[in-house]
Write a protein that holds these residues in place. Sequence first.
Motif, short mmCIF file in Angstrom:
data_model
loop_
_atom_site.label_atom_id
_atom_site.label_comp_id
_atom_site.label_asym_id
_atom_site.label_seq_id
_atom_site.Cartn_x
_atom_site.Cartn_y
_atom_site.Cartn_z
N ARG A 156 -10.26 -21.64 -27.86
CA ARG A 156 -9.89 -21.75 -26.45
C ARG A 156 -8.42 -21.37 -26.24
N ASP A 157 -7.55 -21.87 -27.13
CA ASP A 157 -6.12 -21.58 -26.99
C ASP A 157 -5.84 -20.09 -27.17
N ALA A 158 -6.52 -19.46 -28.13
CA ALA A 158 -6.31 -18.03 -28.36
C ALA A 158 -6.81 -17.22 -27.17
N LEU A 159 -7.94 -17.60 -26.62
CA LEU A 159 -8.48 -16.88 -25.46
C LEU A 159 -7.62 -17.10 -24.23
N ALA A 160 -7.15 -18.31 -24.03
CA ALA A 160 -6.29 -18.59 -22.86
C ALA A 160 -5.03 -17.74 -22.91
N GLU A 161 -4.47 -17.60 -24.11
CA GLU A 161 -3.27 -16.77 -24.27
C GLU A 161 -3.59 -15.30 -23.96
N LEU A 162 -4.74 -14.83 -24.44
CA LEU A 162 -5.13 -13.44 -24.21
C LEU A 162 -5.39 -13.19 -22.73
N LEU A 163 -6.07 -14.11 -22.07
CA LEU A 163 -6.35 -13.97 -20.65
C LEU A 163 -5.06 -13.99 -19.82
N GLU A 164 -4.15 -14.86 -20.18
CA GLU A 164 -2.86 -14.94 -19.47
C GLU A 164 -2.08 -13.65 -19.65
N ARG A 165 -2.09 -13.12 -20.86
CA ARG A 165 -1.35 -11.89 -21.14
C ARG A 165 -1.90 -10.72 -20.33
N SER A 208 -6.13 -15.04 -16.00
CA SER A 208 -6.31 -16.50 -16.03
C SER A 208 -6.99 -17.01 -14.77
N GLU A 209 -6.60 -16.49 -13.61
CA GLU A 209 -7.20 -16.95 -12.36
C GLU A 209 -8.65 -16.49 -12.26
N ILE A 210 -8.92 -15.29 -12.74
CA ILE A 210 -10.31 -14.80 -12.77
C ILE A 210 -11.17 -15.76 -13.59
N ALA A 211 -10.66 -16.12 -14.77
CA ALA A 211 -11.42 -17.03 -15.65
C ALA A 211 -11.61 -18.39 -14.98
N ARG A 212 -10.57 -18.89 -14.33
CA ARG A 212 -10.70 -20.20 -13.67
C ARG A 212 -11.82 -20.18 -12.63
N GLN A 213 -11.86 -19.12 -11.83
CA GLN A 213 -12.91 -19.02 -10.81
C GLN A 213 -14.30 -18.91 -11.44
N GLU A 214 -14.40 -18.16 -12.51
CA GLU A 214 -15.71 -18.00 -13.17
C GLU A 214 -16.17 -19.31 -13.80
N PHE A 215 -15.26 -20.03 -14.43
CA PHE A 215 -15.63 -21.30 -15.03
C PHE A 215 -16.09 -22.30 -13.96
N ALA A 216 -15.38 -22.32 -12.85
CA ALA A 216 -15.76 -23.24 -11.76
C ALA A 216 -17.12 -22.87 -11.19
N ALA A 217 -17.40 -21.57 -11.09
CA ALA A 217 -18.70 -21.13 -10.56
C ALA A 217 -19.83 -21.50 -11.51
N THR A 218 -19.59 -21.40 -12.81
CA THR A 218 -20.60 -21.80 -13.80
C THR A 218 -20.92 -23.28 -13.66
N LEU A 219 -19.89 -24.08 -13.47
CA LEU A 219 -20.06 -25.53 -13.36
C LEU A 219 -20.79 -25.90 -12.07
N ALA A 220 -20.56 -25.14 -11.01
CA ALA A 220 -21.13 -25.48 -9.70
C ALA A 220 -22.51 -24.87 -9.47
N LYS A 221 -22.95 -24.00 -10.34
CA LYS A 221 -24.21 -23.28 -10.11
C LYS A 221 -25.39 -24.24 -10.07
N GLU A 222 -26.20 -24.10 -9.02
CA GLU A 222 -27.38 -24.95 -8.86
C GLU A 222 -28.52 -24.42 -9.73
N PRO A 223 -29.33 -25.31 -10.31
CA PRO A 223 -30.48 -24.83 -11.08
C PRO A 223 -31.50 -24.15 -10.17
N LYS A 224 -32.20 -23.17 -10.72
CA LYS A 224 -33.21 -22.47 -9.94
C LYS A 224 -34.38 -23.40 -9.65
N PRO A 225 -34.95 -23.33 -8.43
CA PRO A 225 -36.13 -24.15 -8.15
C PRO A 225 -37.32 -23.69 -8.98
#
Length: 405
Positions: A169-178, A182-199
Amino acid sequence: MTSEQAPHDPVAVIDSRRGFLTAVEIISAGSGPLAIDAERASGYRYSQRAYLIQVFRRGAGSFLFDPPAIGEFSELQEAVGSVEWILHAASQDLACLREVGLDPETIFDTELGARLAGIPRVGLGSVVEELLGIHLAKEHSAADWSTRPLPQAWLVYAALDVELLVDLRDALAELLERNGKSEIARQEFAATLAKEPKPANPDAWRRLSGLHSLRQPRSLAVARALWTARDEYAREIDTAPGRLLPDLSITAAAKNLPATKSDLAALREFNGRASRSQLPRWWAAIERGMAVEDLPRLKVPSDAIPPVRAWPDRRPEADRRIKAARTAFAALSEELSIPVENLLTPELLRQVAWEPPEPVTVDDVRTMLAAGGARPWQCDATAQVIVDAFVEASQPETEPDTADS
């Protein structure tokens, strides 16, 4: 140059409430984010429950828990629910973790982070080798984790899955920041967490392999009845349906419509773990399918967008739009070093290309993308690209100039 996987100390599974609560105290006293993983028994069991949950936290170490034996994990949730959780391919594990009461507030998905960082191979072993220089064997990824007792080699494999996640995680965070992601990743992680299961799909039986070969409604009724009987029995004994009776056995029976139980048993394709031991069950299903009056339609009416291969005939202007957009997206993907499918879901791009707003403006395309679930960064990156591609696609084709100069 990568090193070989180092030997690992023996690993024990915690399978009692007392052991679990002791572990929770130690984990709570650790520091930093929580690395977590879950092992299921996909392909072996009907349920998608977790049969092993692995946890690692700096200052605490790694712990392997037996969820069926422990039950609820509410004490662990209360202790570390507010810290960042690290998962690899979080969308695969969140459902089974939530089933036992584990639900993070924020996540870092190392698989998704690797995609956004432009790493070509995003399996855990590949990303660990790429960024940490450690060889991580993955030979037990498809094992039957409902096995008890679990072999020591499997447990070491499971422990390593989380013990390296924090460093990864630390290595990836550094690579994303560079790379300014980082903001793209934050939005994607939040979307994964919020995604509703398919009916649940009421026509799940229509996903049977080989169903396209059935040409009569009565055959479809028999296939539906056999699928339902298999699903009910698989749920009852917690076994993957395909291990009891393969899809092709069901479609073979539905195509041949055997007249007797003996005819059914004689079908060469009718095989599987329970094909003979449960023959009365399958025959009863066939009889129900033969007697039912509400026959399924050969084709189900749908408002869904047709397959892209049908667009040249159905809507040529949409075909030109999707082709222009795909070309533009391929260039954008290379420019940003982000896979095309992560720029925008293919389904959402098809929706916009099939029926775009009129007139096609950047603001209207952004609105349509956002309504379809696109994150702000995706709207920023793709709206203008889509508009430009659609404008290009709308231009009349010019005949090449063959006149002599």
